[in-house]
Design an enzyme around this catalytic site. Structure first.
Site, PDB file in Angstrom:
ATOM      1  CE  LYS A 198      -4.133  -1.693  -0.274  1.00 25.43           C
ATOM      2  NZ  LYS A 198      -4.853  -1.557  -1.567  1.00 25.43           N
ATOM      3  CE  LYS A 239     -11.901  -4.092  -4.575  1.00 23.85           C
ATOM      4  NZ  LYS A 239     -10.688  -3.323  -4.318  1.00 23.85           N
ATOM      5  NE  ARG A 319      -5.967  -8.576   3.123  1.00 23.93           N
ATOM      6  CZ  ARG A 319      -6.571  -7.709   2.323  1.00 23.93           C
ATOM      7  NH1 ARG A 319      -6.568  -7.904   1.013  1.00 23.93           N
ATOM      8  NH2 ARG A 319      -7.180  -6.645   2.825  1.00 23.93           N
TER       9      ARG A 319
END
Length: 527
Positions: A198, A239, A319
């Site tokens: 990020k 998404k 993750r």
């Protein structure tokens, strides 16, 4: 500190005897296991846990207050200023810390799939598994490209170095600091690998608009006819699920740029949530978790090595990181043309937004700036009923510039390329959360499919009296009554009350955008 000494100190670190440069996947996995940083799972993926930091630390993220960026950054709770002196003192300490390690790991890579706009980067890690993560998440150079690779931005991650807030000028032991003048990101005190990914996205969100490129927190795919679709949405809106279409090719799952020639993926990999992951729901992600992939904070059976994706005892933010070419229908290189269709996804737990609606350009800019979805009861302590949450441009934690800059670029590109924009509610129908039901996924897929195929471009619409949205009266594969949310509620008065409640929250949130035109302000709810 002068630029020369700054660069020289970095060169000394990179040329040190303890530095491993561009190790292949097999060696990074081997090093991680030897150093007891992780363990192999039954599928061959490397599992690592990140201690007390299992997500990003937004309160510990800073941008150095430098003259060249001072008037451009949208300073505030997201983009917190920190002095050059604090950064440079920490920089020296972190480099000295890394010089004393037995080994450090460096990978050279790129951000940006379009070679015309690529940013050469290098990532320096204390941990081998972090370097594997970076290798898989960013764009991997060819051997020929490596020979001429010259990093224009450096990420330095030293989780074992803990800051002392009283001495170092941070808020805690953890820090994520971006210096645009020194072209460096400094990360310390946290083992969460997502900070590496990020931080580069935040940098691209500053650099790309300067080149007339809209940077976007969205997924993207392309049809066999070359038609491109973008999917914006916050966590839990669908998404990843809706963009992973077996009949379309994946450009990328999270970060993109929209340039004068089309769309490109910023990354070279995917960082998928895997809570409650099953082969039946998401076979592509399931199959991508193999040797070379990294699992983060997933619980496995010590005897069998099998992952239990339903176990959230460490965190719900489990993750999987893997290269994009682990997805069979990925576009390589991840570049495509201009978007034909843009879809904003929201999971409205109030059950009042239409399941699909067409947006004018002004409405698109309004809802892009709003970035609405719902937090549900039980997701955070203290939340007992659904709460509206707004994240500017569907990615406010990663936007260094003022929000209107991104929205204005989006509006210009919608007009220039005649893109059709839709707001899709994947949330509740027939009542609010606890009373109504989650929108039928098959209906949502049918609506998205109709939007992508242009079947809703010229369909007859009605205007929602509260939200002002243009709602199609018919959609292939969807019952007509589902399209108008008020008709699905048992008591229309209850619907009006909830809809007005949400509309007022939209209005209240939008008051912070005082520099937008009246046309955009008036494109919101009519209350």
């Amino acid at each position: 500190m002068s630029t020369i000494s700054f660069d020289t100190e970095l060169d000394h670190l990179l040329n040190g005897k303890n530095t491993n440069l561009n190790l292949p996947i097999s060696q990074l996995v081997e090093k991680s296991l030897m150093r007891k940083e992780g363990k192999l799972t039954a599928t061959g993926a490397l599992l690592a846990t990140t201690g007390k930091y299992t997500g990003r630390s937004p309160k510990d993220k800073f941008i150095v207050d430098e003259l060249s960026v001072r008037d451009k950054i949208n300073w505030g709770s997201v983009n917190q200023p920190i002095s050059s002196q604090v950064f440079e003192n920490l920089y020296k300490k972190v480099l000295n810390y890394l010089k004393e390690r037995d080994e450090i790991f460096v990978t050279q890579a790129y951000a940006g799939g379009d070679k015309n706009y690529q940013l050469p980067i290098q990532v320096i890690n204390e941990f081998a598994w972090h370097n594997l993560f970076a290798h898989q998440l960013f764009i991997r150079p060819t051997q020929e490209e490596l020979e001429n690779h010259k990093a224009e931005f450096t990420v330095i991650s030293a989780p074992g170095f803990k800051a002392n807030p009283e001495i170092d000028g941070t808020k805690s032991e953890t820090f994520i600091i971006i210096s645009f003048e020194k072209r460096t990101v400094l990360i310390g005190g946290t083992e969460y690998a997502g900070e590496i990914k990020k931080s580069i996205f935040s940098i691209m969100n500053y650099l790309l608009p300067e080149q007339d490129i809209l940077s976007m927190h969205c997924s993207a795919n392309v049809g066999h006819e070359g038609d491109v679709a973008l999917f914006f949405g916050l966590s839990g809106t669908g998404k990843t699920t809706l963009s992973a279409d077996p009949n379309r090719n994946l450009i990328g799952d999270d970060e993109h740029g929209w340039s004068p020639t089309g769309v490109f993926n910023i990354e070279g990999g995917c960082y998928a949530k895997c809570v409650n992951l099953t082969y039946e729901k998401e076979p592509q992600i399931w199959d991508a978790i193999r040797f070379g992939s990294v699992l983060e904070n997933v619980v496995i059976d010590d005897k069998t090595g099998l992952a239990d994706y339903d176990d959230v005892s460490l965190t719900e933010n489990t993750r999987a990181a893997y290269p994009i070419d682990a997805i069979p229908n990925a576009v390589i290189p991840s570049v495509a043309g201009h978007p034909n269709t843009i879809i904003f996804l929201t999971a409205d737990a109030f059950g009042v937004l239409p399941p699909i609606s067409k947006l004018t350009k002004e409405q698109a800019m309004y809802h892009f700036l709003s970035g609405y979805t719902s937090k549900l009861a039980g997701t955070e302590r203290g939340i007992t009923s659904p709460e509206a949450t707004f994240s500017t441009c569907f990615g406010s934690p990663f936007l260094p510039l003022h929000a209107y800059r991104y929205a204005e670029m989006l509006g210009e590109k919608i007009t220039q390329h005649d893109a059709q924009v839709f707001l899709v509610n994947t949330g509740w129908s027939g009542g609010a959360y606890g009373e109504g039901k989650r929108m039928n996924l098959s209906y949502t897929r049918a609506m998205v499919q109709a939007a992508l195929q242009g079947e809703l471009n010229n369909v007859e619409t009605v205007v929602d009296p509260i939200f002002g949205l243009h709602v199609p009266q018919h959609c292939p594969g969807v019952p007509d009554e589902v399209l108008l949310p008020k008709q699905t509620w048992a008591n229309p008065e209850d619907y009006d009350q909830k809809a007005t409640e949400l509309a007022l929250q939209f209005k209240e949130n939008f008051t912070k955008f005082d520099n937008v035109s009246d046309e955009i302000k008036n494109a919101g709810p009519r209350v």
